[in-house]
Every structure is written in C-alpha cells, then in structure tokens.
Motif scaffolding. Structure first.
Motif: not given
Length: 414
Positions: A217-226, A228-235
């Motif tokens: 879940f975490a990997k896919t959520l990070a991939e999708r959120l990244n 989105v313009e203006g959003i950066k995600v890390f695990l």
C-alpha cells in the motif's frame, strides 16, 4: 708569566660566574617552592556533579550538570562513529553509572586529557548527529551541558566529519521544530507499519503478514501522490526492515514532513468487525478497542528489545505544548478528510475516527494519522486487502483526502 697570569685571571672569572650561576639556580629553586600569585595560577577544575542519559536508538539526550559554566567543543570521528566533546579541566564527581551508555550510544567514556583539559567520547551504534549542543543555566545558579543526538544517514555523518574544522566546534544541526523557515513543497511521510522481525498481524485465511500488505500500500500511495503537483512523498521504509516507533517519527521529522500517514491492517478477536478506521493521537482513548489496538501497536518495539520507558527525550515548555495542540487540530482535520473521502466508496467501521495513545503519532510538529485499512481477522476484509483493484480504489480516496487537506492548509497559510 703573562700567559700564566692570563690563565689565572681566566680561572678566577670562571669561578666567579659559576658562583653566580649557582646562586641563580638556588633562587629559581626557592622561588618554585613559593605559592604562585593568582595571576599565574592554573584555574581549578570545573566540577561536573551530576549526569543523566535518556532516549532510544533514534534520539538520545545527555545532560551533565556543572558548578560553573563550561566552555566546550564538539567534533565527529569515524570508524567507529564517535562524538568527541572537549572540556576544560574537569572533575567528574558523579557515579559512573549515571553516564552509562544507552540509546544511540554503545560506549561513553570520560576523563582528563592533561592538566588543562578533559574529554567525553561518545561511541555510537550507528551514524549520529547532534541537533542540540549547548549550555543552559539552572535555577540554582549552576549550568547544564545538553547534548541531543539523533540518528543520521552514513552520508550525513561522513559530511560532518569531512567539513568540520578542528580549530572550532562543530555546529549542531537544528531540530526541525526549531526551524521557522518553510519551503513551498508539501511533503508527506508514508509509513508502512511493522517490518523485519515485526510481522504484525497475520491473515486468518491466507496467513499473509501485515508488514507485506502495508508495504505494498505504502509504495503505491507514494507513487500516486508523487504525481500530484506540489506534493513530495517519501517512505519511512521501502523494504522488509524493522524500524522502531521512534525511528519512524524521527525519519518523518528529518524529512521535514508536513504530514505523516502510518498504514496498518490489524486483527481483532471479533471476526465480524470490518472496515477502515482512522486514528489520531490522544492520551485518553476514545474506546476500549482503540485503547487495546494502541497497546498492541506500541508493543512493536519490544520485539527488538526496545522499551517505551527509554523513549525519546521531551522538552516540557509552553511553546512545545502550543505546537502540539495546533498539530493535534490539524491531525483531526486530516482524519476528517480521510473519512469524508471514504464515505460511500470504501467500507468504514462504525465511528470511523477514533483516537488513542499511539507512540508512532507523537511527532509534536507533524499532523499525523494512523489508518487501519481493514482487519485481517475478517475474511471479507482480508480478500479486499489482497485485491489490487480495491487497493487502487483506496489509494485514490487517500490521494483525494490528502490533496484536499493540502489545499485547505495552504489556503490558511500552512
């Protein structure tokens, strides 16, 4: 004769200067036995009269109390990773066990380096950095040296060693809470619950471990959120690695996260209960189920020998308390957004926003939620948790919730 007279005269002068030399030596020797004037006296050593160490393998605080204000310098040494604290001449007047190694440090040694200096050597279990290294005044007129260490990457530690100047003290790396400067990127820390030796819950039918489900879940959520313009995600973890609860919080803070989302899929004794639940932090649990769940999640550290009693050091002051209250309000707003996004789309438990004392939600300056995606103890939930299309739908709803939260936060100057 002249030659003889000259020789005799030279011998007389030699004996005269020899007597003068002996007299000067006697004077010097006698002077050495006299008490020195205050201007030339070496200052008495500082007295370090108490010490204490608290923390865990993510953050550790060392405090040493001195009778007078100490000057000190800090440096880093590699192979193994050590923090060197140099002091003036110091008398260490506390029991050795008061400064025994724990938390980030596997060995702590201290002692004199000569008549005018002393040294404390902190040997770390892993790369570290000091976020605070300062002398603070006590109410009784004494002073305390405060050293707050936190885990660091190998690259960060290597850079500290390389760039330091031994002629000056290495600067402490400020704690994110003390940094007022904000960037324009909305950063999200996505935390896959459990990992490594801590498998978490187990699926009733398939025996799938919770740690595998949360990481997917975490990997896919990070991939999708990244995307989105203006959003950066890390695990916090991107593989099957064990992280203590404090390590997860520290990684979020070091990454300057604006949001922390911890993903879980627990089990319950009542197999008919199913649906997603969003939790926020509270010292008082909303209900018995939330309290029991928080207790189980908080026991995760004990699998690797961690104890909650030696948790990360806290600083009790008004500013921090106000920060926590504001953070809590934002956490509740985030939870509300998640529930709104899920309603009518993803199955929710009754009273889907609950709260309890989850250790992983304790970052004082980062709005945080724990999302229970469903219950592995329920056969229907277990099927959904392993279904890729359902997982994609949940992630779409989470992206929507986080985007709406971000937009509102930015609109309000967050």
């Amino acid at each position: 004769m002249k030659a003889g007279a000259a020789t005799a005269g030279g011998g007389g002068r030699g004996r005269f200067f020899a007597r003068i030399g002996c007299a000067l030596l006697l004077l010097v020797g006698f002077g050495a036995t006299l008490p020195l004037s205050s201007a030339g006296a070496a200052p008495p050593p500082l007295l370090a009269f108490s010490a204490r160490v608290a923390g865990d393998e993510a953050r550790t605080r060392i405090v040493i109390d001195f009778e007078k204000k100490p000057e000190f310098s800090v440096h880093y040494v590699a192979a193994p990773e050590r923090v060197i604290v140099d002091l003036p001449a110091t008398a260490f007047g506390f029991p050795a066990e008061d400064l025994s190694a724990r938390g980030l440090f596997k060995d702590i040694r201290y002692g004199t380096m000569g008549e005018s200096s002393a040294r404390i050597v902190l040997t770390a279990k892993r790369p570290v950095k000091l976020s605070i290294a300062e002398v603070q005044s006590n109410d009784n007129g004494s002073y305390r040296l405060v050293l707050d260490a936190e885990m660091a990457s190998k690259e960060v530690f290597a850079d500290l060693v390389k760039t330091q100047n031994w002629a000056t003290s290495a600067a402490a790396t400020p704690d994110p809470l003390a940094m007022a400067e904000k960037d324009n990127v909305f950063t999200v820390a996505v935390d896959a619950g459990h990992g490594g030796i801590d498998a978490g819950a187990t699926g009733a039918g398939t025996k799938t471990p919770e740690k595998t489900i949360t990481l997917a879940f975490a990997k896919t959520l990070a991939e999708r959120l990244n995307k989105v313009e203006g959003i950066k995600v890390f695990l916090t973890r991107d593989d099957d690695t064990f992280l203590s609860l404090s390590e997860r919080v520290t990684l979020a803070r070091q990454g300057h996260a604006d949001l922390f989302v911890s993903l879980h899929a627990d089990t319950l004794g009542q197999k008919d209960i199913r649906g997603a639940t969003v939790y926020t932090l509270s010292d008082k649990a909303s209900d018995r189920m939330a309290e029991n769940l928080a207790t189980r999640e908080n026991l995760s550290d004990e699998l690797a020998g961690y104890t909650l009693q030696s948790g990360p050091p806290e600083v009790a002051d008004i500013l921090l308390d106000l920060t926590r209250r504001e953070t809590q309000a934002f956490s509740i707003a985030l939870a509300s957004n998640v529930v709104e996004s899920f309603e009518g789309q993803i199955g929710l438990i009754n009273n889907p926003h609950r709260y309890a004392g989850f250790q992983v939600l304790r970052a004082p300056d980062i709005p945080s939620v724990l999302l229970e995606l469903g219950f592995l103890s329920n056969a229907e939930d277990e099927k959904l948790l392993l279904d890729e299309s359902w997982r994609s739908k949940v992630i779409d709803r989470m992206v929507d919730a986080i985007r709406r939260y971000r937009d509102r936060a930015m609109a309000n100057g967050g």
